[in-house]
Design an enzyme around this catalytic site. Structure first.
Site, PDB file in Angstrom:
ATOM      1  N   GLY A 297     -56.288  10.133 -15.460  1.00 34.89           N
ATOM      2  CA  GLY A 297     -57.401   9.175 -15.614  1.00 34.89           C
ATOM      3  C   GLY A 297     -57.110   7.573 -15.901  1.00 34.89           C
ATOM      4  O   GLY A 297     -57.987   6.925 -16.169  1.00 34.89           O
ATOM      5  N   ARG A 366     -60.067  11.086 -10.031  1.00 34.79           N
ATOM      6  CA  ARG A 366     -60.625   9.861  -9.193  1.00 34.79           C
ATOM      7  C   ARG A 366     -59.158   9.351  -8.750  1.00 34.79           C
ATOM      8  O   ARG A 366     -58.243   8.850  -9.436  1.00 34.79           O
ATOM      9  CB  ARG A 366     -61.340   9.142  -9.934  1.00 34.79           C
ATOM     10  CG  ARG A 366     -61.807   7.958  -9.125  1.00 34.79           C
ATOM     11  CD  ARG A 366     -62.495   6.887 -10.027  1.00 34.79           C
ATOM     12  NE  ARG A 366     -63.031   5.806  -9.103  1.00 34.79           N
ATOM     13  CZ  ARG A 366     -62.263   4.580  -8.987  1.00 34.79           C
ATOM     14  NH1 ARG A 366     -61.223   4.380  -9.808  1.00 34.79           N
ATOM     15  NH2 ARG A 366     -62.890   3.644  -8.193  1.00 34.79           N
ATOM     16  N   HIS A 370     -55.233  10.674  -3.181  1.00 32.89           N
ATOM     17  CA  HIS A 370     -54.755   9.858  -2.371  1.00 32.89           C
ATOM     18  C   HIS A 370     -53.286   9.238  -2.507  1.00 32.89           C
ATOM     19  O   HIS A 370     -52.892   8.660  -1.854  1.00 32.89           O
ATOM     20  CB  HIS A 370     -55.968   8.632  -2.000  1.00 32.89           C
ATOM     21  CG  HIS A 370     -55.626   7.686  -2.970  1.00 32.89           C
ATOM     22  ND1 HIS A 370     -56.126   6.398  -2.524  1.00 32.89           N
ATOM     23  CD2 HIS A 370     -55.390   7.586  -4.249  1.00 32.89           C
ATOM     24  CE1 HIS A 370     -56.029   5.600  -3.826  1.00 32.89           C
ATOM     25  NE2 HIS A 370     -55.664   6.239  -4.634  1.00 32.89           N
TER      26      HIS A 370
END
Length: 489
Positions: A297, A366, A370
């Site tokens: 995070g 989050r 990627h």
């Protein structure tokens, strides 16, 4: 369809007169005109105006873009305008100018490192001379003038008189809000406790651009080009290091880059509507004292937003040890009571190892997946699956790439399919939706990661024992706030 002139030069197809090209120009212009009318009608009914480029940014001035119908119309305008420009501009110039866009990234970085936006903050519409702008950094004013003029050509800053520049809406995003004196007194802390946009510009035009300059060599290497090893990619060639980008950031010599990157993550949050992380997930339905584990995070910017809007949630923000002190400072500034009460905890954790929290209601990730190739993502996801309860939900917040053509398989996933844009726009909205595609190639260079399509996410999650239950796309132009919700398979 409006009628254009029929005389003059005209297309010929197999000897027959063709107006397909002219008709398409009218299609683009009609899409733009109709979308402007929609914006006009919506804002007129609400007593608002649309912000212009020549006014500096304030949160209040962006009120017009808060309405979904405005964002939808703006997406059509941006897509149609870009495609219309590509159609009418001479093809060799389009290709050549595109190949030289790295010059704009370099210019942005120079302007950021020279603190131009901060120097211009108090200059107002009259601006300041380039000699004044060059003083804080001591760089050559003549060179700075050339750099700024390139940015003005791309609508960033204004040149109000020869060699006199002023702030505008786009350039004001480069302003950290700090005084020149404060920046010079603590250069490594320039981006601490800022909106993060200037930090993002610095990161992308420094580590990312340098890495991308070695991407061709990395891809064409017969060994490493196929290995998908995130310690042997373009980044490693650019910075001559065997470390991953994260290990590189954690070295003492890279303190400034580490701190800047931490605020870059805050900046990506600020590129989106303030409550984007809240949308698309019924957080209240999780019940009282529900535990959200924010995996990787960073400073915990997403958990912070949730903490201020969802009183029923508790949080554990996990990341590398090097980020614990910056994260503590961040929460102490933004929500000290959450830390003091224990509602928010900061925890050192390596997500490539077993997950230590066994009672999470939600694992939140989050912009993590990627960052890594498929095999590494599967490792991370399997550790989360092993720690999940039968009711644990996995919320992956990331860019969801669209093919530039139909994707029938997306119809199998609830919420995944999107209505196609009107013809003749590109299926993926082209340049209006280019941020995720730019980031995809950037990830390839700097982390070895991938921006994925919805079916690629589904298949990757399935390998690790997760089943996608639905997808939330969110609004246009929202960076990395599309959500994939999964449960244990």
């Amino acid at each position: 369809m409006p009628n254009g002139p029929t005389n003059g030069s005209a297309g010929q197809l197999n000897g027959a007169y063709s107006r397909a090209g002219i008709d398409q120009l009218y299609q683009f212009s009609q899409l733009i005109a109709d979308s402007v009318k929609k914006i006009d009608a919506t804002l007129t009914s609400k007593g608002l105006d649309f912000p212009t480029l020549d006014t500096p940014f304030t949160p209040e001035s962006e009120a017009a873009r808060a309405f979904p119908e405005i964002r939808d119309a703006a997406a059509i305008i941006a897509a149609a305008s870009a495609q219309l420009t590509a159609t009418v501009y001479p093809p060799p110039m389009t290709v050549m100018n595109t190949a030289m866009l790295f010059n704009v990234s370099a210019a942005l970085n120079i302007a950021a490192e020279a603190h131009v936006a901060e120097t211009l903050r108090d200059a107002g519409p009259k601006g300041a001379s380039v000699k004044e702008l060059a003083k804080p950094s001591g760089i050559d004013p003549a060179k700075l003038s050339r750099v700024l003029r390139l940015l003005v050509t791309y609508n960033i800053f204004q040149e109000v008189a020869p060699d006199v520049f002023a702030q505008n809406r786009l350039s004001s995003f480069m302003d950290t809000g700090k005084s020149i004196e404060a920046i010079l007194a603590d250069p490594k802390g320039k981006h601490d406790n800022t909106m993060g946009m200037a930090a993002a510009i610095g990161h992308m035009s420094d580590e990312a651009m340098k890495s991308l300059s070695y991407l061709t060599e990395a891809i064409f290497d017969p060994v490493s080009g196929h290995a998908n090893n995130f310690r042997d990619i373009a980044f490693n060639r650019a910075f001559k290091t065997p470390l991953s980008v994260w290990e590189f950031f954690d070295t003492p010599e890279q303190e400034y880059r580490l701190r800047r990157f931490g605020m870059t993550m805050e900046g990506t949050k600020n590129m989106s509507p303030p409550l984007a992380i809240v949308d698309g997930m019924d957080w209240a339905a999780l019940g009282d004292n529900a535990l959200v584990v924010d995996v990787g995070g960073g400073l915990g910017a997403q958990s912070l937003t949730l903490s201020k809007n969802c009183s029923n949630l508790r949080f554990i923000v996990q990341d590398r040890e090097a980020l614990m002190e910056p994260a503590k400072k961040f929460w102490t500034t933004e929500n000290p009571e959450a830390l003091k009460s224990g509602r928010a905890l900061l925890q050192v954790h390596d997500f490539f190892g077993p997950q230590t929290v066994k009672d999470a209601d939600v694992f939140l990730m989050r912009m993590i997946m990627h960052d890594y190739p498929d095999k590494d993502c599967v490792t991370i996801l399997r550790h989360l699956r092993a720690a999940a309860t039968p009711s644990t939900q996995l919320v992956v917040v990331d860019n969801i790439m669209a093919y530039a053509c139909p994707e029938p398989a997306a119809l199998e996933i609830p919420g995944a399919a999107l209505s196609p844009p009107p013809a003749p726009l590109l299926r993926n909205l082209g340049e209006a939706n280019s941020t995720a595609y730019l980031m995809d190639v950037e990830m390839m260079a700097i982390t070895g990661g991938v921006e994925r399509t919805v079916t690629q996410f589904r298949d990757l999650l399935a390998q690790a024992g997760w089943k996608v239950t639905r997808v939330h796309h969110g609004a246009p132009f929202v960076l990395s706030h599309q959500k994939i919700i999964a449960v244990p398979a």
